[in-house]
Design a protein around this motif. Structure first.
Motif, PDB file in Angstrom:
ATOM      1  N   GLN A   3       0.841  -1.195   0.000  1.00  0.00           N
ATOM      2  CA  GLN A   3       0.000   0.000   0.000  1.00  0.00           C
ATOM      3  C   GLN A   3       0.870   1.236   0.000  1.00  0.00           C
ATOM      4  N   VAL A   5       0.284   5.356   0.492  1.00  0.00           N
ATOM      5  CA  VAL A   5      -0.705   6.342   0.916  1.00  0.00           C
ATOM      6  C   VAL A   5      -0.076   7.721   0.875  1.00  0.00           C
ATOM      7  N   CYS A  22       4.508  10.083   1.098  1.00  0.00           N
ATOM      8  CA  CYS A  22       3.969   8.814   0.634  1.00  0.00           C
ATOM      9  C   CYS A  22       4.480   7.727   1.567  1.00  0.00           C
ATOM     10  N   TYR A  94       0.870  11.378  -7.896  1.00  0.00           N
ATOM     11  CA  TYR A  94       0.841   9.966  -7.548  1.00  0.00           C
ATOM     12  C   TYR A  94       2.222   9.498  -7.108  1.00  0.00           C
ATOM     13  N   TYR A 104       3.928  -0.327  -7.982  1.00  0.00           N
ATOM     14  CA  TYR A 104       2.703  -0.023  -7.240  1.00  0.00           C
ATOM     15  C   TYR A 104       2.428   1.472  -7.320  1.00  0.00           C
ATOM     16  N   TRP A 105       1.132   1.812  -7.233  1.00  0.00           N
ATOM     17  CA  TRP A 105       0.700   3.208  -7.276  1.00  0.00           C
ATOM     18  C   TRP A 105      -0.131   3.542  -6.050  1.00  0.00           C
ATOM     19  N   GLY A 106      -0.006   4.775  -5.596  1.00  0.00           N
ATOM     20  CA  GLY A 106      -0.907   5.282  -4.591  1.00  0.00           C
ATOM     21  C   GLY A 106      -2.177   5.789  -5.239  1.00  0.00           C
ATOM     22  N   GLN A 107      -3.082   6.302  -4.407  1.00  0.00           N
ATOM     23  CA  GLN A 107      -4.384   6.745  -4.916  1.00  0.00           C
ATOM     24  C   GLN A 107      -4.341   8.167  -5.450  1.00  0.00           C
ATOM     25  N   THR A 109      -2.959  12.447  -4.752  1.00  0.00           N
ATOM     26  CA  THR A 109      -3.341  13.590  -3.918  1.00  0.00           C
ATOM     27  C   THR A 109      -3.380  14.832  -4.794  1.00  0.00           C
TER      28      THR A 109
END
Length: 115
Positions: A3, A5, A22, A94, A104-107, A109
């Motif tokens: 994850q 974030v 992040c 991102y 992997y990628w964050g959601q 901001t």
């Protein structure tokens, strides 16, 4: 499960500063690559800055001298210090990280710079 974030986005006036963070978790391996990308409305996602585990960095020409990427390997946290912000920096930012299993990628901001 890995994850990422992101936090720290917001609304700022041109010339102002923001610091993005992040927080990464869940990887069995060290992240050998971490970076920030951004996507403005109607545009493709593009690289902002990347940092490798040993500390070497790469920046997009448009942010050189204004943005600084850093990472805390012990905390698995990535940062982006953004100074002298311009309206054209407005985008969703991102976080991206890569380990031996993949990327992997964050959601994302939102960063909005008003003129």
């Amino acid at each position: 499960q890995v994850q990422l974030v992101e936090s720290g986005g917001g609304l700022v006036q041109a010339g102002g500063s923001l610091r993005l963070s992040c927080a990464a978790s869940g990887s069995k391996f060290s992240f050998n690559f971490m970076g920030w990308y951004r996507q403005a409305p109607g545009k493709e996602r593009g690289l902002v800055a990347v940092i490798f585990r040993a500390g070497s960095t790469t920046y997009a020409d448009s942010v050189k001298g204004r943005f600084t990427i850093s990472r805390d390997n012990a905390k698995n946290t990535l940062y982006l210090q953004m100074n002298s912000l311009k309206p054209e920096d407005t985008a969703v930012y991102y976080c991206n990280a890569r380990d031996l299993n993949g990327g992997y990628w964050g959601q994302g901001t939102q960063v909005t710079v008003s003129s």
